[in-house]
Design a protein around this motif. Structure first.
Motif, mmCIF file in Angstrom:
data_model
loop_
_atom_site.group_PDB
_atom_site.id
_atom_site.type_symbol
_atom_site.label_atom_id
_atom_site.label_comp_id
_atom_site.label_asym_id
_atom_site.label_seq_id
_atom_site.Cartn_x
_atom_site.Cartn_y
_atom_site.Cartn_z
ATOM 1 N N LEU A 183 0.814 -1.246 -0.081
ATOM 2 C CA LEU A 183 0.090 -0.057 0.035
ATOM 3 C C LEU A 183 0.838 1.386 0.079
ATOM 4 C CD1 LEU A 183 -2.847 -0.884 2.591
ATOM 5 C CD2 LEU A 183 -3.163 -0.698 0.257
ATOM 6 N N LYS A 184 2.093 1.218 0.421
ATOM 7 C CA LYS A 184 2.754 2.314 0.646
ATOM 8 C C LYS A 184 3.247 3.030 -0.702
ATOM 9 C CE LYS A 184 7.278 0.208 1.829
ATOM 10 N NZ LYS A 184 8.449 0.305 2.635
ATOM 11 N N GLN A 185 3.331 4.398 -0.743
ATOM 12 C CA GLN A 185 3.944 5.039 -1.897
ATOM 13 C C GLN A 185 5.564 4.687 -2.019
ATOM 14 O OE1 GLN A 185 1.927 6.542 -4.152
ATOM 15 N NE2 GLN A 185 0.156 6.506 -2.831
ATOM 16 N N VAL A 186 6.215 4.566 -3.060
ATOM 17 C CA VAL A 186 7.483 4.099 -3.266
ATOM 18 C C VAL A 186 8.271 5.354 -3.598
ATOM 19 C CG1 VAL A 186 6.616 1.679 -3.422
ATOM 20 C CG2 VAL A 186 7.416 3.343 -5.347
ATOM 21 N N ILE A 187 7.792 6.641 -3.627
ATOM 22 C CA ILE A 187 8.747 7.573 -4.148
ATOM 23 C C ILE A 187 9.246 8.073 -2.956
ATOM 24 C CG2 ILE A 187 8.464 10.190 -5.043
ATOM 25 C CD1 ILE A 187 5.513 8.889 -6.287
ATOM 26 N N GLN A 188 10.723 8.363 -3.137
ATOM 27 C CA GLN A 188 11.556 8.999 -2.208
ATOM 28 C C GLN A 188 11.948 7.902 -1.050
ATOM 29 O OE1 GLN A 188 9.787 12.748 -1.132
ATOM 30 N NE2 GLN A 188 10.570 13.717 -2.640
ATOM 31 N N LEU A 189 11.844 6.750 -1.430
ATOM 32 C CA LEU A 189 12.314 5.770 -0.375
ATOM 33 C C LEU A 189 13.714 5.797 -0.332
ATOM 34 C CD1 LEU A 189 9.781 2.513 -0.900
ATOM 35 C CD2 LEU A 189 9.756 4.517 1.219
ATOM 36 N N PRO A 190 14.270 5.654 0.799
ATOM 37 C CA PRO A 190 15.880 5.525 0.861
ATOM 38 C C PRO A 190 16.501 4.120 0.511
ATOM 39 C CG PRO A 190 14.997 6.453 3.117
ATOM 40 C CD PRO A 190 13.747 6.022 2.201
ATOM 41 N N LYS A 191 15.456 3.216 0.863
ATOM 42 C CA LYS A 191 15.846 1.816 0.227
ATOM 43 C C LYS A 191 14.497 1.285 -0.774
ATOM 44 C CE LYS A 191 17.483 -1.210 3.062
ATOM 45 N NZ LYS A 191 17.868 -2.063 4.162
ATOM 46 N N PRO A 192 15.003 0.962 -2.047
ATOM 47 C CA PRO A 192 14.179 0.731 -3.037
ATOM 48 C C PRO A 192 13.211 -0.405 -2.675
ATOM 49 C CG PRO A 192 16.174 1.052 -4.091
ATOM 50 C CD PRO A 192 16.418 1.191 -2.520
ATOM 51 N N LEU A 193 11.932 -0.425 -2.613
ATOM 52 C CA LEU A 193 11.020 -1.689 -2.405
ATOM 53 C C LEU A 193 11.564 -3.009 -2.597
ATOM 54 C CD1 LEU A 193 8.275 -1.996 -1.046
ATOM 55 C CD2 LEU A 193 7.460 -2.142 -3.457
ATOM 56 N N TRP A 194 12.287 -3.194 -3.796
ATOM 57 C CA TRP A 194 12.613 -4.524 -4.266
ATOM 58 C C TRP A 194 13.542 -4.964 -3.310
ATOM 59 C CZ3 TRP A 194 17.521 -6.299 -5.683
ATOM 60 C CH2 TRP A 194 17.682 -7.557 -6.270
ATOM 61 N N ARG A 195 14.671 -4.042 -2.987
ATOM 62 C CA ARG A 195 15.709 -4.425 -1.860
ATOM 63 C C ARG A 195 15.042 -4.726 -0.329
ATOM 64 N NH1 ARG A 195 21.107 -0.903 -0.930
ATOM 65 N NH2 ARG A 195 22.152 -2.015 0.527
ATOM 66 N N GLU A 196 14.121 -3.680 -0.025
ATOM 67 C CA GLU A 196 13.396 -3.930 1.104
ATOM 68 C C GLU A 196 12.851 -5.334 1.394
ATOM 69 O OE1 GLU A 196 10.379 -1.449 4.298
ATOM 70 O OE2 GLU A 196 10.701 -1.013 2.097
ATOM 71 N N ILE A 197 11.991 -5.745 0.503
ATOM 72 C CA ILE A 197 11.360 -6.800 0.584
ATOM 73 C C ILE A 197 12.336 -8.071 0.209
ATOM 74 C CG2 ILE A 197 9.809 -8.250 -0.823
ATOM 75 C CD1 ILE A 197 8.006 -5.837 -1.331
ATOM 76 N N SER A 198 13.259 -8.172 -0.566
ATOM 77 C CA SER A 198 14.059 -9.002 -0.625
ATOM 78 C C SER A 198 15.126 -9.351 0.673
ATOM 79 C CB SER A 198 15.241 -8.722 -1.778
ATOM 80 O OG SER A 198 14.709 -8.671 -3.077
ATOM 81 N N GLU A 199 15.517 -7.987 1.291
ATOM 82 C CA GLU A 199 16.179 -8.033 2.591
ATOM 83 C C GLU A 199 15.493 -8.736 3.834
ATOM 84 O OE1 GLU A 199 18.191 -4.650 3.569
ATOM 85 O OE2 GLU A 199 19.541 -4.871 1.750
ATOM 86 N N LEU A 200 14.228 -8.436 3.676
ATOM 87 C CA LEU A 200 13.075 -8.764 4.829
ATOM 88 C C LEU A 200 12.850 -10.174 4.556
ATOM 89 C CD1 LEU A 200 10.158 -6.211 4.647
ATOM 90 C CD2 LEU A 200 11.609 -6.612 6.608
ATOM 91 N N CYS A 201 12.746 -11.067 3.555
ATOM 92 C CA CYS A 201 12.656 -12.532 3.149
ATOM 93 C C CYS A 201 14.009 -13.100 3.640
ATOM 94 C CB CYS A 201 12.489 -12.681 1.741
ATOM 95 S SG CYS A 201 10.939 -12.139 1.053
ATOM 96 N N GLY A 202 15.193 -12.488 3.665
ATOM 97 C CA GLY A 202 16.316 -13.197 4.216
ATOM 98 C C GLY A 202 16.681 -14.073 3.223
ATOM 99 N N GLY A 203 17.814 -15.038 3.599
ATOM 100 C CA GLY A 203 18.289 -16.150 2.741
ATOM 101 C C GLY A 203 18.570 -15.772 1.468
ATOM 102 N N GLU A 204 18.245 -16.418 0.491
ATOM 103 C CA GLU A 204 18.526 -16.549 -1.149
ATOM 104 C C GLU A 204 18.389 -15.027 -1.573
ATOM 105 O OE1 GLU A 204 17.606 -18.387 -5.151
ATOM 106 O OE2 GLU A 204 16.626 -19.309 -3.467
ATOM 107 N N LEU A 205 16.852 -14.468 -1.077
ATOM 108 C CA LEU A 205 16.642 -13.176 -1.788
ATOM 109 C C LEU A 205 17.601 -12.159 -1.239
ATOM 110 C CD1 LEU A 205 14.268 -14.819 -2.897
ATOM 111 C CD2 LEU A 205 12.754 -12.490 -2.297
#
Length: 288
Positions: free
Chosen positions: A235-257
């Motif tokens: 739901l959140k807007q992704v404009i001006q995020l310090p950490k890009p959404l793709w990177r944030e979600i990948s890091e939240l998943c841990g492991g291979e991502l």
């Protein structure tokens, strides 16, 4: 009929059903699944929350100014075995570098997934346009809302996501995330802008589509990682995020991502450093 529990107390079946339900299942069963996976990794809930908070810390600071209600919930994400309605698709970093580059490091929310095919919208591709420009309503309730590029299918279509259960005519995509209900949304924003803000709504031009079985095949080939995630990440807007959404979600998943994201950004930073070094060398040569 009563039933005796281990403490010797008699409870009715209705009472047992009420008391034995895991609290998480009453809201978002996907979060309960995430907790089970954390236990399998021998990670305590406190440790997992601390790790997630560290991953999303800078983004949460921005979100607190944009949408405090979304920022109040802890982020979480984990890989699942197969795509499902309401899941996210995280693009593998090696994909879409030469063609369909709008999918490179894309994060897609799956809106529909069944035997007839699948559809979704890209969450992290804001365009240069706003809804005022697209609709021609410069003073409309959503005139300043950014318009996202949702995909490469459906010319002329515009859809929107939100977290408001009081928007009439909307459809729940996953717990707490709704699609549509434009007239009701306009009415809510215009009548009560203090409690219903325009920036709670996220608009998309076009969408992504897959034929029957196509998305499953692409996931099996490693094109996409299907991920269950907290609603706030959709739901959140992704404009001006310090950490890009793709990177944030990948890091939240841990492991291979997480490892994939680490390598991707190491490469990116190295390329940036190389470019700057070459630029400095060119400038020195010009000065000489």
């Amino acid at each position: 009929v009563g039933a005796r529990d281990d403490g010797g107390l008699t409870r009715t079946r209705a009472e047992r059903r009420t008391q034995d339900v895991a609290p998480a299942l009453e809201s978002d069963w996907r979060e309960f699944r995430a907790q089970l996976l954390a236990r399998e990794r021998a990670v305590t809930p406190e440790e997992e929350r601390a790790r997630a908070a560290a991953v999303s810390e800078e983004n949460l600071k921005v979100l607190e100014t944009q949408n405090p209600r979304l920022a109040a919930s802890a982020p979480w994400a984990h890989v699942i075995g197969a795509p499902e309605k309401g899941c996210l698709l995280v693009a593998a970093d090696h994909e879409f570098r030469m063609s369909q580059q709008y999918f490179h490091q894309a994060v897609i929310l799956v809106l529909e997934h069944h035997e007839n095919g699948s559809m979704g919208v890209i969450l992290n591709r804001p365009t240069q346009y706003d809804m005022g420009y697209v609709s021609g309503e410069a003073n409309g309730p959503f005139a300043k809302n950014a318009l996202y590029f949702g995909g490469d299918v459906g010319d002329g279509t515009v859809s929107f996501l939100h977290g408001r259960e009081d928007v009439k005519g909307s459809v729940e995509v996953l717990p707490g995330v709704y699609l549509g209900g434009y007239d009701s949304a306009c009415e809510l924003v215009q009548q009560d802008g203090s409690t219903c803000h325009a920036d709670e709504f996220k608009f998309f031009a076009r969408y992504c589509g897959w034929a029957p079985g196509q998305l499953e095949s692409e996931c099996e080939r490693g094109v996409w990682f299907p991920v269950a995630a907290a609603k706030e990440l959709s739901l959140k807007q992704v404009i001006q995020l310090p950490k890009p959404l793709w990177r944030e979600i990948s890091e939240l998943c841990g492991g291979e991502l997480e490892e994939m994201a680490r390598k991707a950004y190491q490469t990116y930073e190295a390329e940036q450093t190389f470019s700057l070094d070459n630029l400095d060398a060119d400038e020195r040569a010009t000065d000489e």
